[in-house]
Scaffold this motif. Sequence first.
Motif, mmCIF file in Angstrom:
data_model
loop_
_atom_site.group_PDB
_atom_site.id
_atom_site.type_symbol
_atom_site.label_atom_id
_atom_site.label_comp_id
_atom_site.label_asym_id
_atom_site.label_seq_id
_atom_site.Cartn_x
_atom_site.Cartn_y
_atom_site.Cartn_z
ATOM 1 N N PHE A 21 -50.117 7.429 14.173
ATOM 2 C CA PHE A 21 -51.046 6.462 14.766
ATOM 3 C C PHE A 21 -52.325 6.350 13.930
ATOM 4 C CE2 PHE A 21 -54.357 5.600 18.002
ATOM 5 C CZ PHE A 21 -53.887 4.397 18.453
ATOM 6 N N GLU A 22 -52.896 7.500 13.568
ATOM 7 C CA GLU A 22 -54.124 7.485 12.761
ATOM 8 C C GLU A 22 -53.861 6.934 11.369
ATOM 9 O OE1 GLU A 22 -57.079 8.241 13.769
ATOM 10 O OE2 GLU A 22 -56.511 8.901 15.770
ATOM 11 N N LEU A 23 -52.706 7.335 10.770
ATOM 12 C CA LEU A 23 -52.385 6.841 9.433
ATOM 13 C C LEU A 23 -52.228 5.328 9.428
ATOM 14 C CD1 LEU A 23 -49.893 9.451 7.974
ATOM 15 C CD2 LEU A 23 -52.198 8.946 7.233
ATOM 16 N N LEU A 24 -51.634 4.786 10.518
ATOM 17 C CA LEU A 24 -51.469 3.338 10.570
ATOM 18 C C LEU A 24 -52.818 2.647 10.680
ATOM 19 C CD1 LEU A 24 -48.307 2.871 12.749
ATOM 20 C CD2 LEU A 24 -48.630 2.211 10.401
ATOM 21 N N GLY A 25 -53.777 3.276 11.375
ATOM 22 C CA GLY A 25 -55.118 2.712 11.417
ATOM 23 C C GLY A 25 -55.723 2.620 10.029
ATOM 24 N N ILE A 26 -55.575 3.724 9.243
ATOM 25 C CA ILE A 26 -56.097 3.710 7.877
ATOM 26 C C ILE A 26 -55.373 2.671 7.038
ATOM 27 C CG2 ILE A 26 -56.390 5.114 5.812
ATOM 28 C CD1 ILE A 26 -56.664 7.506 7.615
ATOM 29 N N LEU A 27 -54.038 2.577 7.238
ATOM 30 C CA LEU A 27 -53.249 1.608 6.473
ATOM 31 C C LEU A 27 -53.734 0.188 6.739
ATOM 32 C CD1 LEU A 27 -50.369 1.174 4.875
ATOM 33 C CD2 LEU A 27 -49.824 0.182 7.065
ATOM 34 N N LEU A 28 -54.017 -0.122 8.014
ATOM 35 C CA LEU A 28 -54.477 -1.476 8.335
ATOM 36 C C LEU A 28 -55.830 -1.749 7.692
ATOM 37 C CD1 LEU A 28 -53.408 -2.036 12.011
ATOM 38 C CD2 LEU A 28 -52.637 -3.213 9.998
ATOM 39 N N LEU A 29 -56.713 -0.722 7.681
ATOM 40 C CA LEU A 29 -58.016 -0.902 7.031
ATOM 41 C C LEU A 29 -57.842 -1.182 5.547
ATOM 42 C CD1 LEU A 29 -61.108 -0.722 7.280
ATOM 43 C CD2 LEU A 29 -60.900 1.654 6.615
ATOM 44 N N VAL A 30 -56.955 -0.370 4.898
ATOM 45 C CA VAL A 30 -56.725 -0.557 3.456
ATOM 46 C C VAL A 30 -56.140 -1.939 3.185
ATOM 47 C CG1 VAL A 30 -55.350 0.260 1.519
ATOM 48 C CG2 VAL A 30 -56.469 1.882 3.005
ATOM 49 N N ALA A 31 -55.184 -2.366 4.042
ATOM 50 C CA ALA A 31 -54.580 -3.687 3.847
ATOM 51 C C ALA A 31 -55.624 -4.787 4.006
ATOM 52 C CB ALA A 31 -53.436 -3.889 4.837
ATOM 53 N N LEU A 32 -56.525 -4.617 4.968
ATOM 54 C CA LEU A 32 -57.580 -5.620 5.194
ATOM 55 C C LEU A 32 -58.480 -5.742 3.984
ATOM 56 C CD1 LEU A 32 -59.026 -7.332 7.431
ATOM 57 C CD2 LEU A 32 -60.427 -5.337 7.819
ATOM 58 N N VAL A 33 -58.978 -4.582 3.493
ATOM 59 C CA VAL A 33 -59.876 -4.607 2.336
ATOM 60 C C VAL A 33 -59.139 -5.128 1.115
ATOM 61 C CG1 VAL A 33 -61.265 -3.191 0.828
ATOM 62 C CG2 VAL A 33 -61.276 -2.756 3.262
ATOM 63 N N GLY A 34 -57.889 -4.662 0.934
ATOM 64 C CA GLY A 34 -57.128 -5.085 -0.233
ATOM 65 C C GLY A 34 -56.852 -6.573 -0.223
ATOM 66 N N ALA A 35 -56.433 -7.112 0.915
ATOM 67 C CA ALA A 35 -56.131 -8.540 0.998
ATOM 68 C C ALA A 35 -57.389 -9.356 0.729
ATOM 69 C CB ALA A 35 -55.562 -8.876 2.372
ATOM 70 N N ALA A 36 -58.545 -8.928 1.284
ATOM 71 C CA ALA A 36 -59.782 -9.682 1.065
ATOM 72 C C ALA A 36 -60.170 -9.644 -0.403
ATOM 73 C CB ALA A 36 -60.898 -9.117 1.933
ATOM 74 N N SER A 37 -60.036 -8.477 -1.046
ATOM 75 C CA SER A 37 -60.485 -8.390 -2.437
ATOM 76 C C SER A 37 -59.509 -9.085 -3.373
ATOM 77 C CB SER A 37 -60.679 -6.937 -2.833
ATOM 78 O OG SER A 37 -59.479 -6.420 -3.315
ATOM 79 N N ILE A 38 -58.207 -9.154 -3.007
ATOM 80 C CA ILE A 38 -57.267 -9.879 -3.874
ATOM 81 C C ILE A 38 -57.510 -11.379 -3.766
ATOM 82 C CG2 ILE A 38 -54.836 -10.472 -4.182
ATOM 83 C CD1 ILE A 38 -54.117 -7.686 -3.357
ATOM 84 N N ALA A 39 -57.775 -11.867 -2.542
ATOM 85 C CA ALA A 39 -57.765 -13.314 -2.320
ATOM 86 C C ALA A 39 -59.093 -13.990 -2.613
ATOM 87 C CB ALA A 39 -57.349 -13.609 -0.876
ATOM 88 N N ARG A 40 -60.185 -13.228 -2.722
ATOM 89 C CA ARG A 40 -61.477 -13.914 -2.862
ATOM 90 C C ARG A 40 -61.644 -14.453 -4.281
ATOM 91 N NH1 ARG A 40 -65.856 -9.158 -4.084
ATOM 92 N NH2 ARG A 40 -64.597 -8.406 -5.798
ATOM 93 N N LYS A 41 -62.594 -15.364 -4.420
ATOM 94 C CA LYS A 41 -62.868 -15.932 -5.738
ATOM 95 C C LYS A 41 -63.559 -14.882 -6.607
ATOM 96 C CE LYS A 41 -63.023 -20.788 -4.814
ATOM 97 N NZ LYS A 41 -62.712 -20.784 -3.376
ATOM 98 N N GLN A 42 -63.257 -14.953 -7.908
ATOM 99 C CA GLN A 42 -63.864 -13.975 -8.822
ATOM 100 C C GLN A 42 -65.348 -14.267 -9.002
ATOM 101 O OE1 GLN A 42 -62.083 -11.506 -9.745
ATOM 102 N NE2 GLN A 42 -60.237 -12.332 -8.827
#
Lengths: 163, 103
Positions: free
Chosen positions: A142-163
């Motif tokens: 449960f805790e690991l999935l919370g961390i995973l969702l946080l990492v996915a959120l940050v990763g998706a935002a940093s991949i998709a934003r304009k340079q």
Amino acid sequence: MNLADFLFYVFAVITLVSAFFVVTFKNIIYSAFSLLLTFLGVAGIYVLLGADFIAIVQVIVYVGGILILILFGVMLTNKIQNVPIKTEASFIIPASITIGAFGGILVSTFINTRWKSMPAELANSTLTDVGHLLMNEYILIFELLGILLLVALVGAASIARKQ
Amino acid sequence: MTSIGLQHYLVVSSILFSLGLFGIVTRKNAVMVLMGIELILNSANINFVAFARYGNFGFDGQLIALFVVILAAAEAAVALAIVLNIYKNFSTVNVDEIDKLKE
């Protein structure tokens, strides 16, 4: 035939017909909206299996979250003004033959296997048991999935934003 | 007509799996490939919940289904970010035209 059996056939037909339309519609917007019906049909199947919490999660996360994301993906990656939103398909005939054979083998295996079936008594609500398991035996996941969702959120935002 | 048992649910999930696989193999649009993956994850989830109901295993199967839903949400977010980036660089999301890792 009692009501639960009838509802099973209704939900199964909704799920499978709309899933068929998802993979065959030329227009990708129509596919995305058929996917909505597929997810709702699967949620109905979960209810019939006595998994009320999973059904609600399915409606909230899939229909409310993933489908909206997919629609955003469709709208941001197609030139809507000048080109119609068509998607091409390839290898239809070899794919139909291979996957038809594969699905036939899968279905016949499932039908011919003698499954040991001992259905448990249906509880009124699975919420208490699921919550206890989530907070005791599965607390690490449960805790690991919370961390995973946080990492996915940050990763998706940093991949998709304009340079 | 027999009453609904484990096999009915397994047959539904296997047909759903085949349809998802068909979508992944035949469609060129990367977003359509993602939709096929979602169909396959849903069919696996039906299996988990059906075995949890008819196998008398308690609620473990339902919890695994819950975890699969969470993983699917994370996967969809990251995959769509990657698809947006591909569209920015190549102006197309057809998976057969994208053959460079770097421009």
